[in-house]
Design a protein around this motif. Structure first.
Motif, mmCIF file in Angstrom:
data_model
loop_
_atom_site.group_PDB
_atom_site.id
_atom_site.type_symbol
_atom_site.label_atom_id
_atom_site.label_comp_id
_atom_site.label_asym_id
_atom_site.label_seq_id
_atom_site.Cartn_x
_atom_site.Cartn_y
_atom_site.Cartn_z
ATOM 1 N N ASP A 134 10.683 -24.035 63.535
ATOM 2 C CA ASP A 134 10.204 -23.345 64.738
ATOM 3 C C ASP A 134 8.874 -23.919 65.225
ATOM 4 O O ASP A 134 8.151 -23.288 65.984
ATOM 5 C CB ASP A 134 10.065 -21.849 64.472
ATOM 6 C CG ASP A 134 9.007 -21.529 63.420
ATOM 7 O OD1 ASP A 134 8.616 -22.455 62.672
ATOM 8 O OD2 ASP A 134 8.567 -20.362 63.350
ATOM 9 N N TYR A 135 8.533 -25.130 64.802
ATOM 10 C CA TYR A 135 7.243 -25.725 65.154
ATOM 11 C C TYR A 135 7.166 -25.943 66.659
ATOM 12 O O TYR A 135 8.190 -26.154 67.325
ATOM 13 C CB TYR A 135 7.076 -27.056 64.430
ATOM 14 C CG TYR A 135 5.634 -27.433 64.154
ATOM 15 C CD1 TYR A 135 4.787 -26.574 63.463
ATOM 16 C CD2 TYR A 135 5.122 -28.652 64.592
ATOM 17 C CE1 TYR A 135 3.476 -26.921 63.198
ATOM 18 C CE2 TYR A 135 3.814 -29.018 64.330
ATOM 19 C CZ TYR A 135 2.996 -28.148 63.639
ATOM 20 O OH TYR A 135 1.694 -28.491 63.377
ATOM 21 N N ASP A 136 5.949 -25.886 67.203
ATOM 22 C CA ASP A 136 5.790 -26.064 68.643
ATOM 23 C C ASP A 136 4.613 -26.978 68.960
ATOM 24 O O ASP A 136 3.784 -27.285 68.107
ATOM 25 C CB ASP A 136 5.647 -24.710 69.341
ATOM 26 C CG ASP A 136 4.476 -23.893 68.814
ATOM 27 O OD1 ASP A 136 3.348 -24.416 68.791
ATOM 28 O OD2 ASP A 136 4.691 -22.730 68.413
ATOM 29 N N GLU A 137 4.554 -27.392 70.222
ATOM 30 C CA GLU A 137 3.527 -28.328 70.667
ATOM 31 C C GLU A 137 2.122 -27.728 70.610
ATOM 32 O O GLU A 137 1.138 -28.447 70.437
ATOM 33 C CB GLU A 137 3.828 -28.789 72.098
ATOM 34 C CG GLU A 137 5.094 -29.614 72.241
ATOM 35 C CD GLU A 137 4.939 -31.036 71.711
ATOM 36 O OE1 GLU A 137 3.809 -31.400 71.326
ATOM 37 O OE2 GLU A 137 5.947 -31.775 71.682
ATOM 38 N N LEU A 138 2.025 -26.405 70.740
ATOM 39 C CA LEU A 138 0.719 -25.762 70.697
ATOM 40 C C LEU A 138 0.096 -25.894 69.310
ATOM 41 O O LEU A 138 -1.052 -26.336 69.167
ATOM 42 C CB LEU A 138 0.841 -24.287 71.083
ATOM 43 C CG LEU A 138 -0.457 -23.464 70.990
ATOM 44 C CD1 LEU A 138 -1.525 -24.027 71.921
ATOM 45 C CD2 LEU A 138 -0.182 -21.995 71.304
#
Length: 262
Positions: A134-138
């Motif tokens: 669930d990793y994100d750019e933020l």
């Protein structure tokens, strides 16, 4: 900077301010978010008054006197804050970092909206990660210096208390459920910052400026580092002393990373 012993010409004394309330610890919506981020009951603030004039070059003395003051120790060791039991052992030294705190708006975050981290809808862009699906750019921008988006926030602005606060909230606690959109992080950062920081307006220029001094602190007893945690522990265990020199108030703002009760 670190202090050995409390051999000062004059010492600060402190009194607890139990009537001081913080919106982020009272507002139902914010409490719900802190629970979702696994920070509820582990992120808190406690206010005290002090009796001497404070100037930033006295930060080391101030912090040492804070952690050795009997009123502070008794307040922090109450049942509802059991994490502070280590203060029952005498504090021998402190480490203090003066944290830049000059922001009077959230313009610092504007680049996040225009570089591909957030969609026009406010949704945070997901990215591939072998360990965290669930990793994100933020979060990648916050912690990974190799991220293409890391440079959008300058090194100086990354040191600002406003940005540190935002980063702490985005990374959350041990069982954090991360947000799909950026708005809850921004609004909660703004409210906590407003709760903690004091400003004043220049009567001639009408310019608003921060009068608060922010100190990142850790304390050491005879066994080594004891507050808020040991160096090898999670970065999300942190503590700040937030000083209003005019009101002579100081707030201890802290988070203890972990699960469940202390």
């Amino acid at each position: 900077m670190a202090g050995e012993g409390c051999e000062f010409e004059k010492t600060f004394t402190f009194s607890c301010l139990p009537s001081k309330k913080f919106t982020f610890l009272q507002n139902r919506e914010m409490l719900s978010l802190l629970m979702k981020w696994s920070m509820l009951g582990r992120l808190s603030a406690q206010a005290f008054s002090f009796d001497q004039s404070f100037v930033p070059y006295n930060s080391e003395k101030f912090a040492h006197c804070f952690f050795t003051d009997s009123n502070v120790i008794s307040s922090l060791c109450k049942a509802e804050t059991r994490a502070w039991v280590p203060l029952e052992k005498p504090i021998q030294s402190v480490k203090v970092e003066v944290v830049p705190c000059s922001k009077v708006s959230i313009d610092l975050f504007d680049p996040i909206y225009s570089c591909g981290i957030v969609r026009p809808s406010g949704h945070i862009v997901k990215c591939f990660h072998e360990v965290y699906p669930d990793y994100d750019e933020l979060r990648q921008m916050l912690v990974d210096e190799e991220s293409e988006h890391y440079p959008i926030i300058s090194p100086g602005e990354r040191q600002e208390f406003l940005f540190r606060l935002f980063k702490h909230l985005c990374l959350g606690g041990e069982l954090c459920q991360y947000e799909e959109t950026i708005e809850p992080y921004i609004s909660t950062t703004k409210q906590i910052y407003k709760d903690l920081i004091s400003v004043q307006k220049d009567q001639e220029t009408k310019k608003i400026s921060v009068v608060t001094t922010v100190l990142k602190v850790s304390a050491f007893n005879e066994s080594g580092p004891c507050f808020p945690g040991r160096p090898e522990e999670e970065e999300q265990t942190f503590a700040y002393l937030i000083v209003d020199p005019f009101k002579r108030h100081v707030t201890l703002f802290y988070h203890i990373f972990g699960i469940g009760d202390f």
